[in-house]
Design a protein around this motif. Structure first.
Motif, PDB file in Angstrom:
ATOM      1  N   VAL A 150      -1.768   1.092  -7.871  1.00 62.12           N
ATOM      2  CA  VAL A 150      -1.781   1.028  -9.329  1.00 62.12           C
ATOM      3  C   VAL A 150      -2.804  -0.015  -9.764  1.00 62.12           C
ATOM      4  CG1 VAL A 150      -0.421   0.592 -11.399  1.00 62.12           C
ATOM      5  CG2 VAL A 150       0.652   1.690  -9.418  1.00 62.12           C
ATOM      6  N   THR A 187       4.667   1.208 -12.846  1.00 56.76           N
ATOM      7  CA  THR A 187       3.523   0.844 -13.679  1.00 56.76           C
ATOM      8  C   THR A 187       3.924  -0.158 -14.756  1.00 56.76           C
ATOM      9  OG1 THR A 187       3.951   2.828 -15.027  1.00 56.76           O
ATOM     10  CG2 THR A 187       2.262   2.988 -13.309  1.00 56.76           C
ATOM     11  N   PHE A 193      -2.835   5.459 -17.886  1.00 50.97           N
ATOM     12  CA  PHE A 193      -3.372   5.579 -16.533  1.00 50.97           C
ATOM     13  C   PHE A 193      -3.997   6.957 -16.312  1.00 50.97           C
ATOM     14  CE2 PHE A 193      -0.091   2.390 -16.346  1.00 50.97           C
ATOM     15  CZ  PHE A 193      -0.594   1.432 -15.485  1.00 50.97           C
ATOM     16  N   SER A 239       2.603   4.690 -19.576  1.00 43.91           N
ATOM     17  CA  SER A 239       3.694   4.111 -18.801  1.00 43.91           C
ATOM     18  C   SER A 239       4.966   3.935 -19.613  1.00 43.91           C
ATOM     19  CB  SER A 239       3.246   2.750 -18.251  1.00 43.91           C
ATOM     20  OG  SER A 239       4.265   2.167 -17.496  1.00 43.91           O
ATOM     21  N   ILE A 257      -4.206   5.386 -11.182  1.00 44.53           N
ATOM     22  CA  ILE A 257      -3.266   5.380 -10.051  1.00 44.53           C
ATOM     23  C   ILE A 257      -3.875   6.212  -8.929  1.00 44.53           C
ATOM     24  CG2 ILE A 257      -0.931   5.934  -9.279  1.00 44.53           C
ATOM     25  CD1 ILE A 257      -0.119   5.917 -12.287  1.00 44.53           C
TER      26      ILE A 257
END
Length: 263
Positions: A150, A187, A193, A239, A257
């Motif tokens: 991450v 996360t 992401f 997230s 990620i």
């Protein structure tokens, strides 16, 4: 003398397709890092050189790693010496034909050469699983079946994918609700992401970089939205939200990620 004669025989008998002649290969290059994944420096190797990673024990008794370029000849000799004679004999060869930056006093644990750009960051298995049959590299988070990295800084989608590939991984594919929940819990709240999801004009649908179709989904309501240039869009996740998928143009900046299988 007997050992050196045997090594010459091994050297001549090695399949050159496995350790072939190379030019302009880019390798990670660092000296005495705690983990190969900590190495973010790169070097272009010369002709007849390969990438290598070498694990050792330093003067303080701690594990460390050297990464860089190595001659194909040295790779052949040392890798086959390790197979035939074990670690003690590799040290003997080291003292006779020592690659740069090495000492015969160092304790060998892993020595690997590889033939490809930036291939030497994950060739030494540095993490042993506490359960199951596989482990994950340092800095990766382990789930039941995958390893995830991450990154909490923002880059474009193309930059994110390149960073993942340099780590021996690729952008994440989210195939199940279980995987979705694991990623949500791994996360930092409030960040967006990049994933490996993209719009494929040929099929007029969404696909993952691992070659699978996007069957399981967790889109925000009313997403994905129709656009005239959908091929420029990628799947991003927000997230810690219930519905956290949305499409984002690939030149936008998000965290990302990475995903890889157990090692």
């Amino acid at each position: 003398m007997v050992i050196l004669q045997l090594l010459v025989v091994v050297y001549l008998s090695v399949d050159t397709t496995a350790l072939g002649n190379n030019a302009d290969i880019v390798c990670h290059q660092c000296f005495d890092v705690a983990s190969p994944e900590d190495c973010q420096e790169y070097v272009t190797c010369g002709k007849d050189e390969m990438c290598f990673t070498r694990e050792f024990t330093n003067h303080a008794g701690k594990r460390g790693y050297h990464l860089g370029c190595e001659s194909t000849r040295t790779c052949r000799i040392l890798q086959n010496a390790a197979i035939l004679f074990g670690k003690r004999s590799v040290q003997t060869v080291d003292s006779v034909d020592a690659p740069r930056g090495r000492s015969s006093r160092e304790a060998h644990r892993c020595y690997r050469c590889c033939n490809g750009n930036l291939c030497n960051q994950n060739v030494c298995n540095t993490t042993v699983s506490n359960s199951g049959s596989g482990g994950c590299p340092p800095t990766f988070v382990k789930s039941r079946s995958k390893c995830y990295y991450v990154a909490n800084w923002n880059v474009t989608w193309d930059e994110a994918r390149l960073d993942c590939q340099r780590r021996g991984a690729d952008l994440v594919s989210i195939n199940t609700a279980e995987e979705q929940l694991f990623i949500q819990n791994s996360t930092r709240p409030g960040l967006d992401f990049w994933t490996g999801g993209y719009y494929a004009p040929a099929t007029r649908g969404w696909e993952w970089l691992d070659g699978t179709n996007v069957d399981y989904t967790a889109w925000y309501p009313s997403y994905p939205r129709d656009k005239t240039n959908e091929y420029e869009y990628r799947i991003a996740v927000r997230s810690r939200t219930k519905y956290n998928w949305f499409e984002s143009i690939k030149t936008a900046s998000h965290s990302f990620i990475c995903e890889m299988g157990h090692i």
